[in-house]
Design a protein around this motif. Structure first.
Motif, short mmCIF file in Angstrom:
data_model
loop_
_atom_site.label_atom_id
_atom_site.label_comp_id
_atom_site.label_asym_id
_atom_site.label_seq_id
_atom_site.Cartn_x
_atom_site.Cartn_y
_atom_site.Cartn_z
N ASP A 36 -1.49 1.74 -2.79
CA ASP A 36 -0.76 1.54 -1.54
C ASP A 36 0.12 0.31 -1.75
O ASP A 36 -0.36 -0.82 -1.71
CB ASP A 36 -1.74 1.33 -0.37
CG ASP A 36 -1.02 1.12 0.95
OD1 ASP A 36 0.16 1.53 1.06
OD2 ASP A 36 -1.61 0.53 1.88
N GLN A 158 1.49 8.57 3.92
CA GLN A 158 0.54 7.51 4.31
C GLN A 158 -0.45 7.91 5.40
O GLN A 158 -1.64 7.63 5.27
CB GLN A 158 1.32 6.27 4.75
CG GLN A 158 1.01 5.06 3.92
CD GLN A 158 2.01 3.95 4.13
OE1 GLN A 158 2.63 3.83 5.19
NE2 GLN A 158 2.17 3.12 3.13
N ASP A 180 -0.57 2.07 12.15
CA ASP A 180 -0.70 1.24 10.95
C ASP A 180 0.23 0.04 11.12
O ASP A 180 1.45 0.15 10.94
CB ASP A 180 -0.32 2.08 9.72
CG ASP A 180 -0.42 1.30 8.42
OD1 ASP A 180 -0.61 0.07 8.47
OD2 ASP A 180 -0.29 1.92 7.35
N LYS A 187 3.71 1.62 11.82
CA LYS A 187 3.88 3.07 11.76
C LYS A 187 2.92 3.74 12.73
O LYS A 187 1.76 3.36 12.80
CB LYS A 187 3.56 3.59 10.34
CG LYS A 187 4.58 3.27 9.27
CD LYS A 187 4.56 1.89 8.70
CE LYS A 187 3.35 1.48 7.94
NZ LYS A 187 3.37 0.07 7.50
N ASN A 341 -5.48 2.80 3.70
CA ASN A 341 -4.60 3.74 2.97
C ASN A 341 -5.00 3.85 1.50
O ASN A 341 -5.01 4.94 0.94
CB ASN A 341 -3.14 3.30 3.07
CG ASN A 341 -2.60 3.43 4.48
OD1 ASN A 341 -3.02 4.31 5.23
ND2 ASN A 341 -1.69 2.55 4.85
MG LIG Z 1 0.78 -0.82 4.67
#
Ligand SMILES: [Mg+2]
Ligand SMILES: Nc1ncnc2c1ncn2[C@@H]1O[C@H](COP(=O)(O)OP(=O)(O)OP(=O)(O)O)[C@@H](O)[C@H]1O
Length: 363
Positions: A36, A158, A180, A187, A341
Motif C-alpha cells: 500500500d 483499495q 479511508d 476516500k 489496506n
Molecule cells: Mg492510504
C-alpha cells in the motif's frame, strides 16, 4: 491488424516462456508481497511473514546529482533542516505517484531492507490502487514495480483490499461503507458483494490538516512551526475540543516571526480544533454526497451496520464522534487503521495465481 498480430507473436511467445522460467526460478526463493503505497506511508505485507514496519513515503535527494541521500523516517526527520543542495521529495500525492524514480527507489529500498535482503528474487507484487486513478497513474505504479524486478504485478482497488483487511464477509451484507482518511486524500467507498457501488474522494486529508495548523499558529501565535510540529499538535489535540469543550494544551517549538529566534509556545486544543473544523466538515459533506448516490436498499443496511473508518486520520481525536453526529450512524474505527489496506493486499496474495498481470491490461 493481422500484420500486427503476426509481428508481435514471437515476442509474446518469448515473454510467456520468460515468465514461466522466472516463475520456476522464483518458486525457490521469492515471496509474494502486498503493497500500500500511500501519500504519507508505505506499508508492505510479505506472504507468510506479515507486515513489514511501515516507512514514511519520503526521500531526500541531492539536487545536483539526483542521488538519494535518505528515505523513509530518516528523510522525514531531515524535513525542515535539510542542508543546502538537498531537497525533500514526496513521491506520492493523493495516492498517485508523481515522482516515479523516487517511488521506485522507495519501494526497492523497503523490500530490500537489511532483514529482508536476499529473500526476494523477482517477487510478485499486489499493489493497492486508489479508485478512479488514471491510466497514466496506474502505469506509474506498475512501472515502479517493474523497476524493482517484479515478475508479476497486480493492482487491486483499495476499497476491495480494505474489505479484505477488515475481514468483512460481504456475502452477509448488502453493502459496506469504508472511509479511508489518509495523509493525501480521504476516500469514501461503498462496497457490495459485486464490487464498488459508489465512491468519491476529497483532497482534504491529514496533510491539509497539518498545513491548516501551521497557518493557524502563524496567525494566532506569530510563530512558524514545521510540518512535524504541526502533525504532533494534530495528534495530541485533534478536534476533541469540538466534542467535549475541555481545555487541553500542547507545547511546541518554532521560530518567532517577530524576533526570528527559536521559541516555545503553548497551543490550545480549541485553536487546533477550530483550524481543523472546516476540513472535517468538507469531508463530511462529501460523505453525505456519497450516501445520497447509494441505492436505498444498500443504504438501509449500512445505516444498521455503520461506517468502517480506516487510514491514519481515523485516529484523530474527535473525528469519529463528529462524523457519527453529522451522519447519525455508528462509526467503527478499525484496529491499526493505517495498515488495513496492506493487510487486505496481504490476504489477497492467496489468489495471486488467479489474477491477471495488470501490465497486460494496460497494453
Ligand atoms: Mg492510504
Ligand atoms: N493518532 C493520529 N491522530 C491523527 N492523525 C494521525 C494519527 N496517526 C497518524 N495520523 C495521520 O494519518 C496520516 C497518514 O495516514 P495513512 O498512513 O493512512 O496515509 P497514507 O495511506 O499514506 O495516505 P493516502 O492514503 O491519502 O495516500 C498522516 O497525515 C498522519 O499525520
Amino acid at each position: 491488424m493481422s500484420m500486427k498480430t503476426d509481428n508481435t507473436m514471437p515476442v509474446n511467445k518469448k515473454t510467456t516462456i520468460q515468465r514461466s522460467f522466472l516463475d520456476w526460478i522464483g518458486s525457490f526463493g521469492s515471496e509474494d508481497i502486498g503493497v500500500d503505497l500511500g501519500t504519507s506511508n508505505i506499508v508492505v505485507y510479505v506472504k507468510n511473514k506479515g507486515l513489514v514496519f511501515p516507512e514514511a513515503s519520503i526521500v531526500a535527494v541531492k539536487e545536483s546529482t539526483g542521488e538519494v541521500m535518505a528515505y523513509g523516517l530518516k528523510a522525514a526527520e531531515m524535513e525542515g533542516r535539510t542542508p543546502a543542495g538537498i531537497k525533500i521529495v514526496y513521491p506520492v500525492h493523493a495516492g498517485a505517484i508523481v515522482d516515479y524514480h523516487s517511488a521506485a527507489y522507495l519501494l526497492n529500498s523497503i523490500i530490500n531492507q537489511s532483514y529482508l535482503k536476499g529473500m526476494f528474487f523477482h517477487p510478485r507484487l499486489l499493489m493497492c490502487a486508489p479508485i478512479g486513478i488514471s491510466h497514466v497513474q496506474k502505469r506509474a505504479l506498475l512501472e515502479a514495480a517493474v523497476a524493482i524486478g517484479a515478475r508479476k504485478t497486480v493492482l487491486i482497488e483499495q476499497p476491495l483490499a480494505a474489505v479484505m483487511g477488515l475481514g468483512v464477509k460481504t456475502k452477509d451484507r448488502e453493502g459496506t461503507f469504508i472511509i479511508d482518511a489518509g495523509g493525501g486524500a480521504t476516500k469514501m467507498s461503498i462496497v457490495s458483494r459485486h464490487g464498488v457501488v459508489s465512491s468519491d474522494y476529497s483532497l482534504q486529508s491529514g496533510g491539509f490538516m497539518d498545513e491548516a495548523i501551521i497557518n493557524m499558529v502563524m496567525e494566532k501565535y506569530h510563530v512558524h512551526i514545521g510540518r512535524n510540529a504541526a502533525e504532533m499538535l494534530k495528534i495530541a489535540l485533534g478536534a476533541m475540543w469540538d466534542v467535549d469543550h475541555n481545555a487541553q494544551v500542547c507545547e511546541v517549538c518554532g521560530i518567532s516571526a517577530v524576533s526570528g529566534l527559536p521559541t516555545k509556545i503553548v497551543v490550545t486544543g480549541e485553536n487546533v480544533a477550530r483550524a481543523l473544523n472546516p476540513i472535517l466538515y468538507q469531508i463530511f459533506s462529501k460523505v453525505i454526497a456519497v450516501m445520497q448516490t447509494t441505492p436505498p436498499a444498500i443504504l438501509e443496511d449500512i445505516r444498521r451496520t455503520g461506517v468502517m473508518l480506516i487510514g491514519g486520520v481515523a485516529q484523530l481525536k474527535g473525528f469519529s464522534e463528529l462524523l457519527g453526529q453529522v451522519i447519525d450512524m455508528p462509526i467503527h474505527v478499525a484496529d491499526h487503521p493505517a495498515y488495513v489496506n496492506a493487510v487486505g493486499a496481504g490476504s489477497a496474495l492467496e489468489y495471486m495465481d488467479y489474477f491477471r498481470d495488470s501490465l497486460q491490461d494496460l497494453h
